[in-house]
Design a protein around this motif. Structure first.
Motif, PDB file in Angstrom:
ATOM      1  N   PRO A 192      -0.444  60.857  13.418  1.00 29.54           N
ATOM      2  CA  PRO A 192       0.101  59.687  12.717  1.00 29.54           C
ATOM      3  C   PRO A 192      -0.542  58.400  13.194  1.00 29.54           C
ATOM      4  O   PRO A 192      -0.894  58.247  14.380  1.00 29.54           O
ATOM      5  N   ARG A 193      -0.699  57.471  12.272  1.00 31.64           N
ATOM      6  CA  ARG A 193      -1.260  56.169  12.616  1.00 31.64           C
ATOM      7  C   ARG A 193      -0.231  55.326  13.370  1.00 31.64           C
ATOM      8  O   ARG A 193       0.957  55.382  13.096  1.00 31.64           O
ATOM      9  N   HIS A 194      -0.744  54.507  14.298  1.00 34.53           N
ATOM     10  CA  HIS A 194       0.123  53.547  14.988  1.00 34.53           C
ATOM     11  C   HIS A 194       0.335  52.294  14.134  1.00 34.53           C
ATOM     12  O   HIS A 194       1.341  51.590  14.294  1.00 34.53           O
ATOM     13  N   THR A 195      -0.613  51.982  13.272  1.00 36.80           N
ATOM     14  CA  THR A 195      -0.484  50.858  12.340  1.00 36.80           C
ATOM     15  C   THR A 195      -0.949  51.324  10.969  1.00 36.80           C
ATOM     16  O   THR A 195      -1.833  52.180  10.855  1.00 36.80           O
ATOM     17  N   LEU A 196      -0.351  50.766   9.930  1.00 40.96           N
ATOM     18  CA  LEU A 196      -0.758  51.077   8.570  1.00 40.96           C
ATOM     19  C   LEU A 196      -1.692  49.993   8.058  1.00 40.96           C
ATOM     20  O   LEU A 196      -1.590  48.829   8.467  1.00 40.96           O
ATOM     21  N   PRO A 197      -2.593  50.331   7.141  1.00 38.38           N
ATOM     22  CA  PRO A 197      -3.458  49.301   6.569  1.00 38.38           C
ATOM     23  C   PRO A 197      -2.635  48.270   5.801  1.00 38.38           C
ATOM     24  O   PRO A 197      -1.505  48.535   5.378  1.00 38.38           O
ATOM     25  N   PRO A 198      -3.177  47.071   5.609  1.00 37.01           N
ATOM     26  CA  PRO A 198      -2.430  46.044   4.871  1.00 37.01           C
ATOM     27  C   PRO A 198      -2.183  46.470   3.423  1.00 37.01           C
ATOM     28  O   PRO A 198      -3.002  47.155   2.816  1.00 37.01           O
ATOM     29  N   ALA A 199      -1.054  46.048   2.896  1.00 33.32           N
ATOM     30  CA  ALA A 199      -0.642  46.461   1.552  1.00 33.32           C
ATOM     31  C   ALA A 199      -0.006  45.290   0.826  1.00 33.32           C
ATOM     32  O   ALA A 199       0.524  44.356   1.439  1.00 33.32           O
ATOM     33  N   ALA A 229      -4.395  57.449 -10.193  1.00 33.29           N
ATOM     34  CA  ALA A 229      -3.076  57.700  -9.610  1.00 33.29           C
ATOM     35  C   ALA A 229      -2.669  56.579  -8.672  1.00 33.29           C
ATOM     36  O   ALA A 229      -1.519  56.112  -8.693  1.00 33.29           O
ATOM     37  N   ARG A 230      -3.606  56.112  -7.851  1.00 33.53           N
ATOM     38  CA  ARG A 230      -3.279  55.039  -6.912  1.00 33.53           C
ATOM     39  C   ARG A 230      -2.949  53.746  -7.650  1.00 33.53           C
ATOM     40  O   ARG A 230      -2.036  53.006  -7.261  1.00 33.53           O
ATOM     41  N   ALA A 231      -3.679  53.477  -8.728  1.00 35.08           N
ATOM     42  CA  ALA A 231      -3.412  52.255  -9.494  1.00 35.08           C
ATOM     43  C   ALA A 231      -2.044  52.313 -10.170  1.00 35.08           C
ATOM     44  O   ALA A 231      -1.281  51.331 -10.148  1.00 35.08           O
ATOM     45  N   MET A 232      -1.706  53.454 -10.765  1.00 33.39           N
ATOM     46  CA  MET A 232      -0.401  53.589 -11.409  1.00 33.39           C
ATOM     47  C   MET A 232       0.729  53.488 -10.389  1.00 33.39           C
ATOM     48  O   MET A 232       1.768  52.856 -10.651  1.00 33.39           O
ATOM     49  N   ASP A 233       0.536  54.085  -9.222  1.00 31.44           N
ATOM     50  CA  ASP A 233       1.564  54.026  -8.198  1.00 31.44           C
ATOM     51  C   ASP A 233       1.758  52.609  -7.683  1.00 31.44           C
ATOM     52  O   ASP A 233       2.880  52.193  -7.377  1.00 31.44           O
ATOM     53  N   ALA A 234       0.668  51.846  -7.570  1.00 30.45           N
ATOM     54  CA  ALA A 234       0.778  50.459  -7.120  1.00 30.45           C
ATOM     55  C   ALA A 234       1.627  49.644  -8.090  1.00 30.45           C
ATOM     56  O   ALA A 234       2.451  48.816  -7.672  1.00 30.45           O
ATOM     57  N   VAL A 235       1.442  49.886  -9.385  1.00 32.23           N
ATOM     58  CA  VAL A 235       2.232  49.170 -10.393  1.00 32.23           C
ATOM     59  C   VAL A 235       3.698  49.559 -10.282  1.00 32.23           C
ATOM     60  O   VAL A 235       4.599  48.702 -10.304  1.00 32.23           O
ATOM     61  N   LEU A 236       3.981  50.854 -10.154  1.00 31.33           N
ATOM     62  CA  LEU A 236       5.364  51.311 -10.065  1.00 31.33           C
ATOM     63  C   LEU A 236       6.035  50.785  -8.801  1.00 31.33           C
ATOM     64  O   LEU A 236       7.193  50.337  -8.842  1.00 31.33           O
ATOM     65  N   LEU A 237       5.341  50.815  -7.661  1.00 28.72           N
ATOM     66  CA  LEU A 237       5.932  50.291  -6.430  1.00 28.72           C
ATOM     67  C   LEU A 237       6.280  48.817  -6.572  1.00 28.72           C
ATOM     68  O   LEU A 237       7.353  48.362  -6.143  1.00 28.72           O
ATOM     69  N   GLU A 273       0.010  40.952 -12.252  1.00 26.14           N
ATOM     70  CA  GLU A 273       0.077  40.106 -11.064  1.00 26.14           C
ATOM     71  C   GLU A 273      -0.520  40.765  -9.820  1.00 26.14           C
ATOM     72  O   GLU A 273      -0.815  40.083  -8.835  1.00 26.14           O
ATOM     73  N   LEU A 274      -0.691  42.093  -9.834  1.00 25.27           N
ATOM     74  CA  LEU A 274      -1.156  42.780  -8.628  1.00 25.27           C
ATOM     75  C   LEU A 274      -2.478  42.242  -8.073  1.00 25.27           C
ATOM     76  O   LEU A 274      -2.609  42.053  -6.854  1.00 25.27           O
ATOM     77  N   PRO A 275      -3.498  41.973  -8.913  1.00 26.15           N
ATOM     78  CA  PRO A 275      -4.776  41.508  -8.339  1.00 26.15           C
ATOM     79  C   PRO A 275      -4.667  40.181  -7.601  1.00 26.15           C
ATOM     80  O   PRO A 275      -5.556  39.839  -6.813  1.00 26.15           O
ATOM     81  N   PHE A 276      -3.600  39.421  -7.833  1.00 26.96           N
ATOM     82  CA  PHE A 276      -3.469  38.104  -7.217  1.00 26.96           C
ATOM     83  C   PHE A 276      -2.567  38.115  -5.981  1.00 26.96           C
ATOM     84  O   PHE A 276      -2.374  37.075  -5.350  1.00 26.96           O
ATOM     85  N   LEU A 277      -2.041  39.270  -5.639  1.00 26.02           N
ATOM     86  CA  LEU A 277      -1.152  39.363  -4.490  1.00 26.02           C
ATOM     87  C   LEU A 277      -1.947  39.648  -3.219  1.00 26.02           C
ATOM     88  O   LEU A 277      -2.864  40.472  -3.226  1.00 26.02           O
TER      89      LEU A 277
END
Length: 404
Positions: A155-162, A320-328, A385-389
């Motif tokens: 497991p990672r000790h830190t997660l990448p920025p999100a 899949a990652r793009a769709m999940d980002a929108v749903l989150l 709005e995601l690209p501007f966050l």
């Protein structure tokens, strides 16, 4: 005690969880390379028994370790409306980590090129001629394992920025009832009759193991985990007032937390060191499912090594990652109602197609059709709005391991 270097192998796998065991199983089946699987020794570093669930068609390579499977799935809406679906030819399956470990250990023992080492991996690094893992054995010796490639599942000790990070956190009771209360053919995948939190969503999750035994679980998608007492209160309410189980005994428990994030996980950390499993982004951001993606990645790695090169594909494709980002984002902002969203998908999309979609195994045309059955306005606003966050660092949840 002084350390020493162990003879070089083709591959070192660090970590004996789902990802490490799965890759060891694939390499043992392939027989193309020599490998060492480094597992933590008994003690605090060794995780407790876990449950991994996934769906699969037909028979699979892990059938002898499958604890239970269910041909039917049930969803309850917040209004109590019940929907039971048949996802044939897929079935929902449960593995317990102890049984899976026994299966893989037996397969590695029959493989002339495989070996299992109980030790704590302290340092993994690239070297001039490949990579190495420096480990400490239970008796205090230091070993250096040299290899052409190291696959690290710790497991990672830190997660990448999100831009968005929620957590799927849960506590489950393995219960035995005084009378037959469960239908062994039906898994309750999402039961939204539980009280909903102000932010995110909550559901019950019931996996029958026998007519009088089941895993009964309370799960939330939200920003932070809860205290154990809060989960137990929710489980008491769910078991007593919603499932109406009557008298029952809690035989064991499990608890965990899964990051649900649109962070970008790098799966390569140098020329010869790779991250695999949840550490390499195998967890599906919008659902928390991990086990099936681990299998795809493990098979690809084993096939590449068999052909003489390393292939470590992203566990989930770009769509899949793009769709999940929108749903989150839509869930985190409250623009969509989580229970209505998921129950609506099961009502409007053929179940086999929906499960393949949740697993990242659908075509663009199928995904377009599923997208039209979601709340288009809120989803579009979130996508725009995601690209501007900005991406920022979030605290790493610390409560447990992967469920799926």
């Amino acid at each position: 005690m002084p350390g020493h270097t162990v003879g070089r192998s083709d591959v070192v796998i660090v970590g004996g969880g789902a990802a490490g065991l799965s890759l060891a199983h694939c390499l043992a089946e392939s027989g193309a390379v020599t490998f060492i699987l480094v597992e933590p020794p008994d003690g605090p570093r060794r995780p407790p028994e876990r449950t991994w669930c996934y769906w699969e068609r037909g028979t699979g390579g892990f059938d002898e370790a499958v604890h239970t499977s269910w041909p039917l799935l049930r969803i309850h809406g917040t209004d109590g409306d019940e929907l039971t679906v048949d996802p044939a030819p897929l079935s929902y399956r449960m593995l317990r980590s102890t049984a899976f470990e026994r299966l893989v250990h037996a397969r590695v023992a029959r493989s002339p090129g495989g070996r299992i080492l109980r030790a704590t991996a302290d340092i993994v690094r690239n070297t001039a001629g490949g990579a190495e893992a420096r480990c400490t054995t239970p008796d205090g010796r230091t070993l250096t394992l040299g290899a052409r490639h190291v696959f690290d599942s710790r497991p990672r000790h830190t997660l990448p920025p999100a831009r968005t990070q929620l957590v799927q956190h849960f506590r489950g009771w393995f219960v035995r009832t005084d009378t037959k209360r469960f239908d062994p053919a039906v898994a309750e995948l999402m039961d939204f009759r539980v009280p909903q939190p102000r932010h995110g969503l909550a559901f019950g999750y019931t996996l029958p193991l026998a007519p009088d035994r089941a895993l009964v679980e309370y799960t939330e998608f939200s920003r932070t985990p809860l205290h154990t007492a809060v989960y137990d209160a929710a489980l008491t309410n769910y078991s007593r007032d919603i499932l109406k189980l009557g008298a029952f005994t809690v035989e064991s428990t499990e608890q965990g937390v899964i990051p649900m994030t649109d962070a970008r996980f790098a799966h390569r950390i140098g020329p010869a060191v790779f991250r695999i499993g949840a550490a390499g982004g195998a967890t599906r951001p919008a659902t928390g499912y991990t086990f099936a993606a681990i299998q795809r990645q493990s098979r690809a790695i084993a096939a590449g090594l068999h052909d003489g090169h390393v292939v470590v594909p992203p566990p989930h494709g770009g769509r899949a990652r793009a769709m999940d980002a929108v749903l989150l984002r839509a869930l985190d902002t409250g623009r969509i109602d989580g229970p209505d969203f998921f129950t609506g998908l099961f009502r409007r999309v053929p179940p086999e197609r929906l499960l393949r979609f949740l697993d990242g195994d659908t075509s663009p045309w199928e995904e377009w059709g599923i997208g039209l059955r979601t709340p288009i306005g809120p989803m579009m606003r979130s996508a725009i709005e995601l690209p501007f966050l900005p991406r920022r660092f979030h605290p790493v949840p610390r409560m447990g391991g992967n469920k799926r």
